[in-house]
Enzyme design. Structure first.
Site, PDB file in Angstrom:
ATOM      1  N   LYS A 121       0.852  -1.195   0.000  1.00  0.00           N
ATOM      2  CA  LYS A 121       0.000   0.000   0.000  1.00  0.00           C
ATOM      3  C   LYS A 121       0.884   1.241   0.000  1.00  0.00           C
ATOM      4  O   LYS A 121       1.707   1.423   0.898  1.00  0.00           O
ATOM      5  CB  LYS A 121      -0.911  -0.022   1.238  1.00  0.00           C
ATOM      6  CG  LYS A 121      -1.807   1.196   1.372  1.00  0.00           C
ATOM      7  CD  LYS A 121      -2.894   0.953   2.411  1.00  0.00           C
ATOM      8  CE  LYS A 121      -3.736   2.198   2.653  1.00  0.00           C
ATOM      9  NZ  LYS A 121      -4.823   1.972   3.603  1.00  0.00           N
ATOM     10  N   ASP A 226     -13.357   4.249  10.211  1.00  0.00           N
ATOM     11  CA  ASP A 226     -13.733   4.194   8.794  1.00  0.00           C
ATOM     12  C   ASP A 226     -14.212   2.776   8.507  1.00  0.00           C
ATOM     13  O   ASP A 226     -13.863   2.170   7.504  1.00  0.00           O
ATOM     14  CB  ASP A 226     -12.520   4.556   7.921  1.00  0.00           C
ATOM     15  CG  ASP A 226     -12.933   5.005   6.520  1.00  0.00           C
ATOM     16  OD1 ASP A 226     -14.135   5.241   6.297  1.00  0.00           O
ATOM     17  OD2 ASP A 226     -12.049   5.112   5.651  1.00  0.00           O
TER      18      ASP A 226
HETATM   19  P1  ADP Z   1      -7.570   3.504   1.427  1.00  0.00           P
HETATM   20  O1  ADP Z   1      -6.989   3.891   2.756  1.00  0.00           O
HETATM   21  O2  ADP Z   1      -7.023   4.356   0.352  1.00  0.00           O
HETATM   22  O3  ADP Z   1      -9.068   3.413   1.460  1.00  0.00           O
HETATM   23  P2  ADP Z   1      -7.449   0.600   1.638  1.00  0.00           P
HETATM   24  O4  ADP Z   1      -6.451   0.068   2.605  1.00  0.00           O
HETATM   25  O5  ADP Z   1      -8.866   0.617   2.074  1.00  0.00           O
HETATM   26  O6  ADP Z   1      -6.999   2.027   1.109  1.00  0.00           O
HETATM   27  O7  ADP Z   1      -7.320  -0.263   0.302  1.00  0.00           O
HETATM   28  C1  ADP Z   1      -8.036   0.041  -0.880  1.00  0.00           C
HETATM   29  C2  ADP Z   1      -8.462  -1.237  -1.587  1.00  0.00           C
HETATM   30  O8  ADP Z   1      -7.311  -2.043  -1.903  1.00  0.00           O
HETATM   31  C3  ADP Z   1      -9.338  -2.129  -0.731  1.00  0.00           C
HETATM   32  O9  ADP Z   1     -10.690  -1.816  -0.875  1.00  0.00           O
HETATM   33  C4  ADP Z   1      -9.020  -3.517  -1.259  1.00  0.00           C
HETATM   34  O10 ADP Z   1      -9.786  -3.798  -2.404  1.00  0.00           O
HETATM   35  C5  ADP Z   1      -7.573  -3.413  -1.680  1.00  0.00           C
HETATM   36  N1  ADP Z   1      -6.677  -3.907  -0.624  1.00  0.00           N
HETATM   37  C6  ADP Z   1      -6.113  -3.207   0.381  1.00  0.00           C
HETATM   38  N2  ADP Z   1      -5.344  -3.961   1.171  1.00  0.00           N
HETATM   39  C7  ADP Z   1      -5.399  -5.210   0.657  1.00  0.00           C
HETATM   40  C8  ADP Z   1      -4.815  -6.467   1.029  1.00  0.00           C
HETATM   41  N3  ADP Z   1      -3.987  -6.588   2.069  1.00  0.00           N
HETATM   42  N4  ADP Z   1      -5.108  -7.543   0.259  1.00  0.00           N
HETATM   43  C9  ADP Z   1      -5.925  -7.439  -0.813  1.00  0.00           C
HETATM   44  N5  ADP Z   1      -6.491  -6.290  -1.203  1.00  0.00           N
HETATM   45  C10 ADP Z   1      -6.247  -5.180  -0.494  1.00  0.00           C
HETATM   46 MG    MG Z   2     -10.208   2.080   2.474  1.00  0.00          MG
END
Ligand code: ADP
Ligand code: MG
Length: 470
Positions: A121, A226
């Site tokens: 991320k 959130d």
């Molecule tokens: P933000 O803080 O920008 O909302 P998120 O952590 O919610 O970011 O991640 C955005 C999207 O990425 C999630 O909705 C999911 O689909 C995907 N995602 C995030 N982390 C993972 C993970 N560890 N494994 C698989 N998909 C992930």
């Molecule tokens: Mg998110």
């Protein structure tokens, strides 16, 4: 943002050295004078200007000559620095497809040497809000990129620490593997965000599990803030995993009750609408806990017996202490105060350049780092921001220390605390996390990445080590 990692392959040691020099210069220069970059990088055979041109071509740097000739990092440049560090540490060996675009992040698949796929991320604070206010200009603009880089790093550090602490307490979260700059590497969650799921075999059970998580979090002293269908992943067996933690707060936060109620309400609303659940039946007996529900079946915040001190104790063990949080607050508030009194002009043409003051405040709010409004500080003032500034200015390139050592040094600089114990603990955690995601197998790269060189080094030699690793 497109992340063309192919470019990474064509970047030389000198390219990364100069990129790192710009990053170091940005610790107290919004635009780093070309001369200073040259001095920090101290390329053995000169040629900084040519390297800068190459970095500019690949959009890793932004050139600004409005006041003096200088450069600063773009998000892409920052991405490359984080990715390079992760690769050097043996955390992963390749970057794959983008799997998620969050509100303020990009998520990619990455693969380790032995083919294990993880999730990376990259935090991008203010991205969405930036687009909405692209045309607005205000007093904060000239410092925004500098702030966004820094804030994204704080968000990543906070997310990593919370993920780690939650995992240790048995919460269903991804396994936190490593963190560097604005980048968090974690295990890949199998499944989909709940928002994409149209049907469930057992919606009641899933619902109970999710509400149970909100209550259980509060019992551990935390509120997600959130908690909604976008941040809950669900797999084919209807197993729930929660993600996205940079905005979490303690139950002692002044708005804790409101955040808790909002999280609960989001879940009730979503399940009511999507799966036609009715909640009058959701009573105390149903969830098997001691927590009271209100007349609409919602668990009440006041009836939860909360475990105090979770934040302080557990997060300190994960690298994000109360003191870090306080320091961050001071840094941010100090930054805003300083910006407010300044009237310098900014540049117009870079994506992350401009933010309105409301947007910045909103973003800071969402990070929950601004709790003491009256507390302003000089933390951001030149020369005080980072302890390492002196060494940045005078760093020379000689010697060829190993990447392992530079990693350790870089980690301690990142944390900015000089807390050797903490750095050691973090390195240990990282080793364990990679090993466990890999099913216990450790690659040669990871074995080599964590040799403890021992001994205390001066700020100057820290810099040399970091630079000579590129
Ligand atoms: P933000 O803080 O920008 O909302 P998120 O952590 O919610 O970011 O991640 C955005 C999207 O990425 C999630 O909705 C999911 O689909 C995907 N995602 C995030 N982390 C993972 C993970 N560890 N494994 C698989 N998909 C992930
Ligand atoms: Mg998110």
């Amino acid at each position: 943002m497109k992340l063309d990692v192919d470019v990474l392959r064509y970047l030389s040691k000198d390219d990364f050295r100069v990129l790192t020099a710009v990053e170091m210069g940005m610790r107290n220069h919004e635009i780093v004078p070309t001369e200073l970059i040259d001095r920090i990088a101290s390329l053995k055979h000169g040629g900084t200007y040519k390297v800068l041109k190459n970095l500019l071509k690949h959009k890793l740097l932004h050139h600004d000559s409005s006041k003096y000739d200088g450069f600063r990092l773009t998000y892409l440049g920052y991405d490359f620095l984080a990715i390079k560090t992760m690769v050097n540490r043996g955390v992963f060996a390749a970057v794959g497809r983008q799997i998620g675009v969050g509100k303020e992040s990009d998520i990619f698949e990455v693969a380790t040497e032995d083919g294990t796929v993880l999730a990376m991320k990259l935090h991008r604070l203010g991205r969405i809000s930036f687009r909405a206010v692209k045309s607005k200009r205000d007093y904060l603009r000239h410092r925004s990129s500098y702030n966004w880089l820094y804030l994204s790093r704080l968000a990543a550090l906070k997310e990593f620490a919370f993920m780690k602490a939650l995992e240790e307490h048995g919460f269903p979260v991804p396994k936190a593997v490593d963190c560097n700059r604005h980048c968090v590497v974690m295990s890949l969650v199998q499944g989909y965000p709940l928002v994409q799921v149209k049907q469930l075999q057992n919606p009641e059970t899933v619902f109970e599990t999710i509400i149970g998580l909100v209550v259980h979090l509060a019992e551990h002293g935390l509120i997600h803030c959130d908690f909604n269908e976008f941040n809950i992943m669900i797999d084919d067996n209807e197993k729930v995993t929660m993600i996205d933690f940079p905005q979490m707060v303690s139950v002692s936060h002044r708005n804790a009750q409101m955040y808790f109620d909002r999280d609960v309400e989001c879940i009730f609303k979503f399940f009511g609408k999507r799966f036609n659940l009715s909640f009058k039946e959701h009573t105390d007996e149903n969830d098997g806990s001691d927590v009271d529900s209100d007349e609409n079946g919602r668990p009440t915040f006041s009836s939860i017996s909360k475990l105090a001190g979770f934040l302080d104790k557990e997060l300190a063990a994960s690298g994000f202490s109360r003191k870090d949080q306080d320091d961050i607050e001071k840094f941010i508030e100090g930054g805003i105060e300083k910006d407010r009194s300044s009237d310098t002009e900014g540049t117009e043409d870079e994506e992350h350049e401009s933010e309105s003051s409301e947007t910045i405040k909103r973003t800071l709010d969402s990070l929950h780092l601004l709790e003491k409004e009256e507390n302003t500080s000089n933390f951001i003032e030149e020369g005080k921001v980072y302890e390492n500034q002196q060494s940045c200015e005078t760093g020379q390139n000689n010697g060829s220390e190993s990447e392992e050592a530079s990693d350790k040094e870089e980690e301690s600089q990142t944390l900015n605390t000089g807390d050797v114990e903490l750095v050691k603990r973090l390195n240990k955690q990282r080793r364990r996390a990679i090993a466990s995601v890999r099913g216990g197998r450790r690659s040669l790269a990871s074995r080599n990445s964590y040799k403890d060189k021992g001994g205390k080094s001066s700020q100057n030699s820290k810099l040399k080590k970091q630079l000579s690793s590129w």
